[in-house]
Design a protein around this motif. Structure first.
Motif, PDB file in Angstrom:
ATOM      1  N   VAL A 100       0.830  -1.204   0.000  1.00  0.00           N
ATOM      2  CA  VAL A 100       0.000   0.000   0.000  1.00  0.00           C
ATOM      3  C   VAL A 100       0.867   1.258   0.000  1.00  0.00           C
ATOM      4  O   VAL A 100       0.640   2.201  -0.771  1.00  0.00           O
ATOM      5  N   PHE A 101       1.892   1.270   0.846  1.00  0.00           N
ATOM      6  CA  PHE A 101       2.796   2.428   0.889  1.00  0.00           C
ATOM      7  C   PHE A 101       3.422   2.669  -0.488  1.00  0.00           C
ATOM      8  O   PHE A 101       3.540   3.801  -0.956  1.00  0.00           O
ATOM      9  N   ASP A 102       3.845   1.588  -1.124  1.00  0.00           N
ATOM     10  CA  ASP A 102       4.502   1.700  -2.417  1.00  0.00           C
ATOM     11  C   ASP A 102       3.554   2.277  -3.462  1.00  0.00           C
ATOM     12  O   ASP A 102       3.946   3.132  -4.263  1.00  0.00           O
ATOM     13  N   GLY A 144       3.105   5.964  -2.863  1.00  0.00           N
ATOM     14  CA  GLY A 144       4.284   6.696  -3.333  1.00  0.00           C
ATOM     15  C   GLY A 144       4.308   6.813  -4.849  1.00  0.00           C
ATOM     16  O   GLY A 144       4.551   7.893  -5.397  1.00  0.00           O
ATOM     17  N   THR A 145       4.034   5.690  -5.526  1.00  0.00           N
ATOM     18  CA  THR A 145       4.053   5.710  -6.993  1.00  0.00           C
ATOM     19  C   THR A 145       3.049   6.717  -7.531  1.00  0.00           C
ATOM     20  O   THR A 145       3.362   7.514  -8.424  1.00  0.00           O
ATOM     21  N   ILE A 146       1.836   6.713  -6.950  1.00  0.00           N
ATOM     22  CA  ILE A 146       0.819   7.655  -7.433  1.00  0.00           C
ATOM     23  C   ILE A 146       1.249   9.100  -7.162  1.00  0.00           C
ATOM     24  O   ILE A 146       1.178   9.958  -8.048  1.00  0.00           O
ATOM     25  N   ALA A 147       1.743   9.351  -5.940  1.00  0.00           N
ATOM     26  CA  ALA A 147       2.119  10.733  -5.613  1.00  0.00           C
ATOM     27  C   ALA A 147       3.247  11.208  -6.530  1.00  0.00           C
ATOM     28  O   ALA A 147       3.230  12.341  -7.026  1.00  0.00           O
ATOM     29  N   GLY A 205       5.719   7.952   0.065  1.00  0.00           N
ATOM     30  CA  GLY A 205       6.510   7.450  -1.058  1.00  0.00           C
ATOM     31  C   GLY A 205       7.997   7.623  -0.824  1.00  0.00           C
ATOM     32  O   GLY A 205       8.789   6.702  -1.032  1.00  0.00           O
ATOM     33  N   LEU A 206       8.384   8.805  -0.352  1.00  0.00           N
ATOM     34  CA  LEU A 206       9.794   9.072  -0.052  1.00  0.00           C
ATOM     35  C   LEU A 206      10.332   8.034   0.921  1.00  0.00           C
ATOM     36  O   LEU A 206      11.409   7.452   0.707  1.00  0.00           O
ATOM     37  N   ALA A 207       9.572   7.769   1.965  1.00  0.00           N
ATOM     38  CA  ALA A 207      10.018   6.818   2.975  1.00  0.00           C
ATOM     39  C   ALA A 207      10.077   5.399   2.417  1.00  0.00           C
ATOM     40  O   ALA A 207      11.081   4.694   2.585  1.00  0.00           O
ATOM     41  N   SER A 208       9.018   4.973   1.711  1.00  0.00           N
ATOM     42  CA  SER A 208       9.017   3.563   1.294  1.00  0.00           C
ATOM     43  C   SER A 208      10.011   3.325   0.157  1.00  0.00           C
ATOM     44  O   SER A 208      10.629   2.262   0.083  1.00  0.00           O
ATOM     45  N   PHE A 209      10.242   4.335  -0.709  1.00  0.00           N
ATOM     46  CA  PHE A 209      11.250   4.179  -1.753  1.00  0.00           C
ATOM     47  C   PHE A 209      12.657   4.146  -1.146  1.00  0.00           C
ATOM     48  O   PHE A 209      13.524   3.409  -1.622  1.00  0.00           O
TER      49      PHE A 209
END
Lengths: 217, 217, 217
Positions: free
Chosen positions: C8-10, C13-16, C106-110
């Motif tokens: 979900v986090f990923d 992030g991808t969408i944002a 997104g920043l965090a999960s990437f």
């Protein structure tokens, strides 16, 4: 190539390239993170592109803390120095001379490490890969610096810089089967230094098909 | 794909792409080294990016002297021609037509080589990689040229160009299990040529969410 | 890392990241192909650079249709929304808050996926590669977006953004031998979120060696 001389040359080049990256970043009013990134990219970017193209992954520069810390410390020192140091004209001249010496030695030694990487992987034509990797290692960092700082890459319109690296790599690639790798390296070193010094001293330039003030500045 | 026809198409594409790189470099008032670098990057840059992404290192273009010499000779010829050749309106029109024909054939044949590279490495989804590598091979060189010359990449805001490559690659990837690789290649070729010719002839454009004069020129 | 939470986090992030790419492209008046390319590059570009540097070819993002379709659909939605949606001040505020939340996650999960890629390949110094790959995954897409759109990369002169990713990756790399990979991941996640939220809330900035209006805008 592991002798102390080459290590010293490499360190001089890394520092000089990091200085040029940091100065461009400060000129573009980046913050200290940007200054560090540009110093790093300029110092190790050419080698990283070379390694990726040659299939050496992860690139040596990403696994090694020496060049890394060198570039970061240089960036921090330049950032601090910029805010503190009153630069007189005389200091600047001395600094420019020192900078040009280090930068030219870096150009030469980076050309050699790139060329040696190319010679180590024998594919297809024996000259194309070593010469290209030599030039890419030498000027790739500066090109990345300029692209990130939204400048036209300096090597594309000004000066004999990449050309010095190209001539050095090409001549020593042609002669290396006859004179051996060590002599070829020193020959490359001497050629790059001589051409670059001549270009700086006598203001040599390449032919411009369309002379005049550069667009896109 | 090794038949003479494809070799001829590839050479036409390489020359046309090198011409466009050289012309942008001259327009930006680069020196002759810059003109050569931009001609090279435009001609072989897309293939190099494709090879690095596909894990083919060193990239074919770096080990091969043919495309290389072709791009360099084109760059030198254009540099010389720019200073010597009085270009009348009539000559320019004829030249533009010739340029567009070569460029379109290059677009088509580069799309095919990229797509075939992708089809050769079966990973994950069978369409994504071949289609992407096709488009990257076809337009990657032009994007590198524009980034180096500080222009906004032309494919991002103008014309049906990358889209022609994309449609050609996608349709022939979808049909290739049924019609075989040779027919799929020719289908891709025909689609790219038709779409690109139509776009040039009838001035087709894609939808702009925010029309008006482009910023950042 | 394969638990639903991370997926979900990923996706968030991808969408944002795709939204930010699409918005920059529309601002620069690109056509819908350009909007899709910039959305894609921003969303998956950091991961692609990471994979190429780590020697994972073809990059995961090129073989996988999920992130791909996600970025394309986001780009089409934003393109359509831009022309249709009357944006009141109140809507924009709500949208900005939502955007910042997704972007920070997104920043965090990437950062975490990059760091884990680096930890999986033990070469040389145990901290340099994971930390660098973490930061590159997190900010590489944004840098590619800015280079393609002819903007100075935002991370180089503004905000605590890359720095949050850097601190998170560094601290959790240092502690991971003692606390295990799962706790280290969550620690990294918490640190990045806290630092980024603090920077947004209290307008934190890094030291600028040369303050003043940025050049090259």
């Amino acid at each position: 190539m592991d002798s102390l001389t080459w290590v010293v040359f490499d360190i001089m080049g890394t520092i000089a390239f990091a200085v040029s990256g940091a100065m461009v970043a400060i000129d573009k009013r980046m913050d200290v993170f940007g200054v560090i990134v540009l110093a790093l990219l300029t110092a190790v970017g050419g080698g990283m592109v070379r390694d990726v193209l040659a299939g050496i992954t992860p690139p040596v520069a990403l696994c090694n803390i020496t060049d890394f810390m060198l570039a970061i410390l240089t960036a921090l020192f330049i950032s601090w120095g910029y805010t503190r140091w009153p630069i007189s004209h005389r200091n600047l001249q001395r600094f420019l001379l020192l900078y040009n010496i280090c930068d030219t030695i870096g150009l030469a030694s980076f050309t050699i490490t790139g060329m040696l990487t190319g010679l180590g992987r024998e594919y297809g034509n024996p000259y194309v890969l070593p010469v290209l990797l030599g030039v890419i290692t030498a000027v790739g960092g500066g090109v990345l610096r300029d692209v990130m700082a939204r400048r036209m890459p300096v090597v594309l319109y000004k000066d004999i810089y990449a050309t010095a690296s190209l001539v050095g790599a090409l001549v020593s690639c042609l002669l290396y089967p006859y004179i051996g790798i060590l002599a070829a390296s020193w020959l490359c070193f001497a050629l790059v230094i001589l051409l670059r010094a001549g270009a700086l001293r006598y203001d040599w330039h390449l032919f411009h098909p369309r002379p005049g003030k550069r667009l896109g500045k």
